[in-house]
Design a protein around this motif. Sequence first.
Motif, short mmCIF file in Angstrom:
data_model
loop_
_atom_site.label_atom_id
_atom_site.label_comp_id
_atom_site.label_asym_id
_atom_site.label_seq_id
_atom_site.Cartn_x
_atom_site.Cartn_y
_atom_site.Cartn_z
N HIS A 85 1.84 -3.74 -22.62
CA HIS A 85 0.62 -3.01 -23.00
C HIS A 85 -0.72 -3.73 -22.82
CE1 HIS A 85 3.47 -0.32 -24.93
NE2 HIS A 85 3.78 -1.22 -25.83
N GLY A 269 11.02 -10.66 -32.78
CA GLY A 269 10.04 -11.62 -32.24
C GLY A 269 8.74 -11.42 -33.00
N CYS A 302 8.43 0.05 -32.35
CA CYS A 302 7.92 -1.32 -32.39
C CYS A 302 7.07 -1.53 -33.64
CB CYS A 302 7.07 -1.56 -31.14
SG CYS A 302 6.23 -3.15 -31.12
N ARG A 340 2.11 -0.61 -36.87
CA ARG A 340 2.20 0.40 -35.80
C ARG A 340 3.29 1.43 -36.09
NH1 ARG A 340 3.55 -1.62 -29.68
NH2 ARG A 340 4.74 0.16 -28.94
O1 LIG Z 1 4.34 -3.72 -27.87
C1 LIG Z 1 5.51 -4.02 -27.78
C2 LIG Z 1 6.52 -2.99 -27.41
O2 LIG Z 1 6.01 -1.71 -27.27
C3 LIG Z 1 5.94 -5.42 -28.07
O3 LIG Z 1 7.33 -5.54 -28.19
C4 LIG Z 1 5.36 -6.36 -27.01
O4 LIG Z 1 6.04 -6.16 -25.80
C5 LIG Z 1 5.37 -7.81 -27.46
O5 LIG Z 1 6.65 -8.32 -27.59
P1 LIG Z 1 7.05 -9.75 -28.22
O6 LIG Z 1 6.06 -10.76 -27.78
O7 LIG Z 1 7.12 -9.58 -29.70
O8 LIG Z 1 8.41 -10.02 -27.62
#
Ligand SMILES: O=C(CO)[C@@H](O)[C@H](O)COP(=O)(O)O
Length: 488
Positions: A85, A269, A302, A340
């Motif tokens: 994104h 994460g 997410c 979110r």
């Molecule tokens: O915004 C999202 C998924 O839509 C997040 O999952 C990002 O892609 C960041 O991921 P991480 O750094 O936490 O792996």
Amino acid sequence: MPSSTVVIGVDSSTQSTKAAFVDAATGRLLAVGRAPHRVTGEAGARESDPEEWWRALGEAVAAGLRESGAAASAVTGIAVAGQQHGLVVLDDAGRPLRPALLWNDTRSAPQATALTAALGGPAAWTARTGSVPVASMTAAKWQWLREHEPYAAESAAAVRLPHDFLTERLAGVAATDPGDASGTCWYSTATGAYDPGLLGLAGLDENLLPPVVPTGATRVGSLTRGAAALLGLPAGIAVAAGTGDNMAAAVGLGLGGAGLLDHPVLSLGTSGTVFAATRTRPASPALAGFAATDGTYLPLACTLNCTLAVDKVAALLGLDRDDAAPGGEAVLLPYLDGERTPDLPAASGLLTGLRHDTTPQQLLGAAYEGAAVTVLRALDEVLRACGLDPADPDVASRPLRLVGGGARGRTWVETVRRLSGRPLLIPETGELVALGAAALAAGAVSGRDAVAVASEWGAGGGTEVPPLERDLATWHRVTSVLAGLVDG
Ligand SMILES: O=C(CO)[C@@H](O)[C@H](O)COP(=O)(O)O
Ligand SMILES: Nc1ncnc2c1ncn2[C@@H]1O[C@H](COP(=O)(O)OP(=O)(O)O)[C@@H](O)[C@H]1O
């Protein structure tokens, strides 16, 4: 493919860059090079300098090369998977005009609301893009930029996502893939192309965007001489299109058309995500309906607050991250970055249920529980988006695959086990995103399907953890506080 060839998969995610060096024939992980990059910003702002990602990519590749003992000449391909994104705006020399606006930057919440209304509401958006705009989506960030820094938006010669910014630095060719493009809200999962009407709504010229190639394993070009010299790799090796980090984790696990469908994954994460790969195009307003890399789809929820938020609570309490006990009556929703899922961009952390005998260890445990319940709440909706009944015993007993940094943590595993009541599967390899990117690189070298490659590598295999009886008392305590926050 000779057994001595090596492919590199890069995971450029929120906090750091990892470069996995993988034996292309066997999938053996030879080494993972790592380098951190910074996230800056206060009061909802979250930004990173894309030049830092590029520097970190170079450092991670150099470290991986050293540690793997592989000869640089053995490397045949590279692919990048990136945090989804983020909005990267470049000048006509490919230099960032400003820091990237990241997925967890919530300043773009009002723009997301306005975009949702402009198209006639959530259903209109899910029909076209699979997802409803929230602050994380790139289109909302672009609108924020147009409103707050019109000069930067007007000067943009190129608009990129994090992974395709890095891919272009490697290959000198602009390209993106359906997976990461589906997180922009100007790409249609219904047509498999940029949506001219949505680009019009965003006032964005399609010429500023990279072409969308059919899969993340497409070879988009060759490593340029300049990039090769910088990275210490041979010029001319294959550069794949790459993808978003969640899509790459799916590839690494062997999920998708050529592999396992409709099996749930939980990623712990900076973000918490829950998703599955499926053949049905998702259109639930409660989820993001992403494309996967290979023609299947990735219904996904997410959260903004997962491992980093819980680590912050541990630091506030002066505890190590595994010094936690079940929260008891305490409920802590660690929404330090807003949230979110549910869409509460202005939320802050909330603590309730304190007693004289509440211990710091319980408070930390309550933060794990709050973060875990918040993301696990969306699991049933992901299963429904796959056309499954979550109450079906066959579905309820499917193991939940646990990935991301948190999957290495004892307390995370026990908290998820207790609150989900599901069997867990913890892959041996910690770096599923980088491994999935390596499979995309192998696909670009050989022309093979990346999911099939990863399935052969067996990276999705790991330790099965049997289920625990579900802790419904904690589940209900947390969800009722959460429901109050949403209603209030
Ligand atoms: O915004 C999202 C998924 O839509 C997040 O999952 C990002 O892609 C960041 O991921 P991480 O750094 O936490 O792996
Ligand atoms: N052994 C561990 N126990 C618990 N958490 C861990 C462990 N190792 C790493 N982490 C967490 O993992 C996070 C990094 O995970 P990662 O998936 O790489 O994040 P991101 O992709 O968002 O950069 C850190 O916030 C850290 O808290």
